[in-house]
Each structure stands twice: as C-alpha cells, then as structure tokens.
Design an enzyme around this catalytic site. Structure first.
Site, PDB file in Angstrom:
ATOM      1  N   HIS A 118       0.879  -1.173   0.000  1.00  0.00           N
ATOM      2  CA  HIS A 118       0.000   0.000   0.000  1.00  0.00           C
ATOM      3  C   HIS A 118       0.917   1.224   0.000  1.00  0.00           C
ATOM      4  CE1 HIS A 118      -2.278  -3.002   2.442  1.00  0.00           C
ATOM      5  NE2 HIS A 118      -3.372  -2.478   1.934  1.00  0.00           N
TER       6      HIS A 118
ATOM      7  N   ASP B  28       2.196   2.010   3.421  1.00  0.00           N
ATOM      8  CA  ASP B  28       3.160   1.089   4.072  1.00  0.00           C
ATOM      9  C   ASP B  28       4.576   1.553   3.813  1.00  0.00           C
ATOM     10  OD1 ASP B  28       0.950  -0.640   4.212  1.00  0.00           O
ATOM     11  OD2 ASP B  28       1.603  -1.809   2.470  1.00  0.00           O
TER      12      ASP B  28
ATOM     13  N   GLU C 170     -10.645  -7.053  -4.165  1.00  0.00           N
ATOM     14  CA  GLU C 170     -10.409  -8.131  -3.186  1.00  0.00           C
ATOM     15  C   GLU C 170     -11.627  -8.296  -2.289  1.00  0.00           C
ATOM     16  OE1 GLU C 170      -6.538  -7.985  -1.291  1.00  0.00           O
ATOM     17  OE2 GLU C 170      -7.401  -8.826   0.529  1.00  0.00           O
TER      18      GLU C 170
ATOM     19  N   GLU D  66      -8.777 -13.926  -1.245  1.00  0.00           N
ATOM     20  CA  GLU D  66      -7.975 -14.208  -0.050  1.00  0.00           C
ATOM     21  C   GLU D  66      -8.639 -15.313   0.763  1.00  0.00           C
ATOM     22  OE1 GLU D  66      -6.237 -10.922   1.991  1.00  0.00           O
ATOM     23  OE2 GLU D  66      -6.614 -11.802   3.949  1.00  0.00           O
TER      24      GLU D  66
ATOM     25  N   HIS E   1     -10.589 -14.410   3.859  1.00  0.00           N
ATOM     26  CA  HIS E   1     -11.812 -13.652   3.541  1.00  0.00           C
ATOM     27  C   HIS E   1     -12.899 -14.605   3.047  1.00  0.00           C
ATOM     28  CE1 HIS E   1      -9.265  -9.770   2.689  1.00  0.00           C
ATOM     29  NE2 HIS E   1      -9.051 -10.297   3.891  1.00  0.00           N
TER      30      HIS E   1
ATOM     31  N   ASP F 295      -4.495 -13.841  -2.387  1.00  0.00           N
ATOM     32  CA  ASP F 295      -3.806 -13.491  -1.156  1.00  0.00           C
ATOM     33  C   ASP F 295      -3.801 -14.765  -0.320  1.00  0.00           C
ATOM     34  OD1 ASP F 295      -3.278 -10.931  -1.865  1.00  0.00           O
ATOM     35  OD2 ASP F 295      -4.442  -9.981  -0.275  1.00  0.00           O
TER      36      ASP F 295
ATOM     37  N   ASP G 223     -10.081 -12.100  10.825  1.00  0.00           N
ATOM     38  CA  ASP G 223      -9.087 -12.266   9.773  1.00  0.00           C
ATOM     39  C   ASP G 223      -7.710 -12.422  10.428  1.00  0.00           C
ATOM     40  OD1 ASP G 223      -8.203 -12.326   7.157  1.00  0.00           O
ATOM     41  OD2 ASP G 223      -8.244 -10.155   6.871  1.00  0.00           O
TER      42      ASP G 223
ATOM     43  N   ASP H  35      -0.428 -12.616   2.044  1.00  0.00           N
ATOM     44  CA  ASP H  35      -1.033 -11.604   2.908  1.00  0.00           C
ATOM     45  C   ASP H  35      -1.197 -12.255   4.279  1.00  0.00           C
ATOM     46  OD1 ASP H  35      -2.278  -9.506   4.029  1.00  0.00           O
ATOM     47  OD2 ASP H  35      -3.911  -9.348   2.583  1.00  0.00           O
TER      48      ASP H  35
END
Ligand code: XLS
Ligand code: NI
Ligand code: NI
Length: 436
Positions: A100, A103, A231, A267, A270, A295, A306, A338
C-alpha cells in the site's frame, strides 16, 4: 546485506532435509505441467505485514523486534526499511512483492507533502527492483487507516473525502505503473456500513463505481497496462463490506459495466469469513473469467476474524493449486502472502520461518494438484456423474432444443425419473488422500 546477517539465501534441499531454513518442496527451476515452479507460483511478499507489522493487537502494543526500524515516521526510516525489505525478498528468492502507498512512505501534513514522500520512496524501490530483479506484483492505496476515511473512501458520505481518495488512487496508480506493477488492487476496508439507518446504500455503490471508472479512464490516459483487481471480504472493519464475496463483486462489476476491466484478488481468510471455502471462491471466479490473483493465508477455525496466518495445510494448498491449474494458471496474478507472524513470534528470523513454510506448503500443493490431474480419477468421476447430459434428453436441454412442453411429453411417456448415481463423497475424499 546487513539486516539479516544470520540468514543465508534459502536453498532447495529436498524432502529429507531437516534444515528448518531450507525448501523441501519448492524447487524453483523444476518443471511441472510444462512450467517451472517459479512460473507457476509467482510468490509475492507483502510490505504491510512483513515490514510494518508490529504484533500489536486490541489488547496490547507491538512485540516485534526489528533492529533496522527506529520506530519513527521519517522518510529516512522508510528508506532503511526498503533496504531491509529487498534483502529479505532476495534471501527468500521471492520474485515479487506488494504494497500500500502508506506502508512504504509516511503521510505528510498535506497531500502535496505526502505525495512527495511517496515519490522519494518509490524512486528507491525502483532502484532496488532494478538491482535485484525483484518485481512488483501489485500496488494499492490504503484508504482505511487515516481517520478521514472513518465513513469510507469512495463510499463516504462526504464529497471532499471522495476527492481525497481519488487523488490518492491517482498517485498510487502512477507509482504502480512506474514500478512496473502487474496489477492494481482495490480492497475496500471501509467501503461498507455499520448501520443502514444512516446509510444511502444506492448512492454509496454508485460512487464506488464512479471511482473505479475514473481509475479505468486514468489507466488508459497514462498507459497503465496492469490488471485491476477487487479483493472480496465480507466484514472487518465494517459490519458489512460491499465487496463481500466473489459473487457480490462480480454482480457489482457487471451492474456498473466494469467487468471487462476487473478481475478478483481472492484471499483465503476472507473466503472463510464469508462462509465459503477458498476453492468455492476460486471456482466461482474462474468460471466467469474473473480469477486474477490470490492473497495466500489461512484463518483459525476457533477464531472468528481475519487472523492472516501463514498457510501450512496441504489440503488447502492442494485445493487452491488445483483451481489455479484448472483455470490455466496465473497470468498477472501470483501467490501473495497476505499473512503475518504471530505476536509471540517476535524475532526477525520468524519472518523467514513463516515464508519458507508458506512457500513450501504451496510448492507441495502444486505437486499434489499436478499428480491428481495426471491420474485424473476425480475429473473422470465428475465427468461420468454428469454423463446424462452428454446425449439424449440432456443434450437436448443443454443445446436449447427442449421446452417445458417437450419435457412434459418425454416424462409422460417415461412415467418417472430415476437418478441412479451415488455422489461417492467418501470415496472421493479417500482418493484425494492418496496424494496428500
Ligand atoms: C485486509 C486485506 C488487505 C488487502 C490490501 O484484510 O487483505 O490487506 O489485501 O489492502
Ligand atoms: Ni489481502
Ligand atoms: Ni485480509
């Protein structure tokens, strides 16, 4: 190479090795189904957990020891982190990374200053990519941490916040393009609601689609050729997220004429939060040509959030790789970890144990999936299970020749339908076990 002095480049040593920092299954150059394992798996390391994760949780502060990080929000500290990150990517032999905007670079006191900070770090990322050969799998904008996004970014009630989000996406796309990013991801952490009493859902969804269309237009304008990805995640931080699962995302994309430009980044954790398996989400996306990237992580059966753990379960990785192979392999996507080390795993070396284990679990999953496909026992079973559709009345229905009247006539003559195939789930589970 000074940030992880006790760690040498991780090597493939084969299944008999007892060296905890060696690959037992990931042999990058080994060919499976016509491609090297490196080309199949396209491993990617995430900046947010691996370089920025501190181990903090709602009950206490961070525990992680990161000797290179002075804990400050300075650009200098961010530049040092880049050095450490690329040493880690190289020592793990990871071909890709993902980040990101926030980050990698600190926010300044205005958007102008924030963009300048990001540009400085992007220049350093670019130089490091060039000298190491590590590539960018995807970039994204963090539009969920800053308090300004408390009501959402594209789906906020406040038009100025939408404008800020749009500006942020623009800069993040420019940086992603400049770094050769193969995808650009949208994950809508706060694009959702806590209560419908205060929410105009239709208006919010219209705005979300507007932002995506602006991004598509801007990609054309600047010549960004990467794949856009959404996502899915059903909840956390919001009670309901608009991108809740693959089916909801695909419906949204189709409703707003965005499907030609987007695929999904699925993901594992998720999927399970949405009440699905990863295999389900992958099959559903794959059949609609929307399977873009994954992910890779896993949740905890006993915890309902999560947890983003590193995947080590061969059933999970084999099922995941079966779906990837079924839909022809990754194109722009990859296996993006991730995932984060546990709060108790606070030493830098734990980052290596985690990734070596995740990479090896996926390598093993790929091998298992390829074996399953080679013998074809499960595929053959599925084919036979549907064989009543291959000829006779089934073929007539599938080809569109049948009508309610013609089927009534057929059944009046036959008298009754007689399904005579067992589902054989237990036998198939046993077959799967042959390869684990
Ligand atoms: C959070 C998401 C996030 C995305 C990128 O749950 O997984 O990390 O991958 O914004
Ligand atoms: Ni993610
Ligand atoms: Ni997540």
């Amino acid at each position: 190479m000074a940030y992880f002095p006790e760690i040498a480049k991780i090597q493939y040593e084969g299944p008999k090795s007892r060296n905890p920092l060696a690959f037992r299954w990931y042999n990058a150059s080994e060919v499976i189904e016509g491609k090297t394992m490196k080309e199949h798996l396209r491993f990617s390391i995430v900046y947010w957990h691996t370089m920025r994760g501190t181990g903090s949780d709602p009950f206490g502060p961070g525990t992680a020891i990161r000797p290179w990080d002075d804990g400050s929000n300075s650009v200098d500290n961010a530049l040092t982190r880049v050095e450490a990150a690329f040493e880690l990517f190289q020592k793990l032999d990871a071909p890709y990374y993902a980040f990101h905007d926030r980050d990698v670079a600190p926010e300044g006191s205005s958007l102008r200053e924030t963009n300048a900070n990001l540009q400085k770090i992007a220049d350093s990322l670019k130089a490091h990519q060039q000298s190491t050969g590590v590539k960018l799998l995807w970039g994204t904008a963090n539009m969920f941490s800053n308090p300004r996004f408390m009501h959402g970014a594209a789906t906020t009630c406040n038009a100025e916040v939408f404008a800020y989000a749009a500006a942020q996406v623009k800069k993040a796309m420019e940086v992603t393009k400049d770094l050769g990013g193969e995808n650009y991801v949208f994950w809508g952490g706060r694009e959702g609601y806590q209560s419908l009493y205060n929410t105009d859902m239709k208006r919010e969804l219209d705005h979300l689609a507007k932002l995506f269309h602006m991004a598509v237009d801007y990609a054309k304008e600047i010549g960004f050729k990467g794949q856009f990805l959404i996502e899915p995640k059903p909840k956390e931080p919001t009670k309901h997220q608009y991108d809740s699962d693959a089916a909801a995302c695909i419906n949204f994309l189709r409703a707003y004429d965005l499907l030609p430009y987007f695929k999904l980044n699925l993901e594992t954790n998720h999927a399970t939060l949405a009440g699905h398996t990863m295999m389900h989400e992958m099959d559903y996306s794959g059949m609609q040509d929307a399977l873009g990237s994954i992910d890779a992580n896993t949740g905890d059966l006993l915890l309902g959030w999560d947890t983003d753990q590193f995947p080590t379960d061969y059933y999970l990785t084999a099922q995941t790789m079966l779906m990837i192979l079924k839909y022809g392999g990754f194109k722009t996507g990859g296996v993006n970890f991730d995932a984060k080390v546990r709060r108790e795993s606070f030493e830098p070396i734990d980052l290596f144990h985690a990734h070596v284990g995740g990479m090896d679990a996926f390598a093993r999953g790929l091998r298992i999936a390829a074996e399953i496909r080679k013998e074809g026992l499960i595929d053959q079973f599925v084919k036979n299970r549907y064989s009543s559709w291959d000829s006779g009345i089934g073929a007539e229905i599938e080809s569109g020749k049948a009508s309610l009247a013609s089927l009534e006539k057929f059944m009046l003559e036959k008298g009754d339908a007689s399904p005579n195939e067992s589902g054989r789930q237990e036998m198939l589970e046993n077959i799967f076990n042959l390869y684990i």
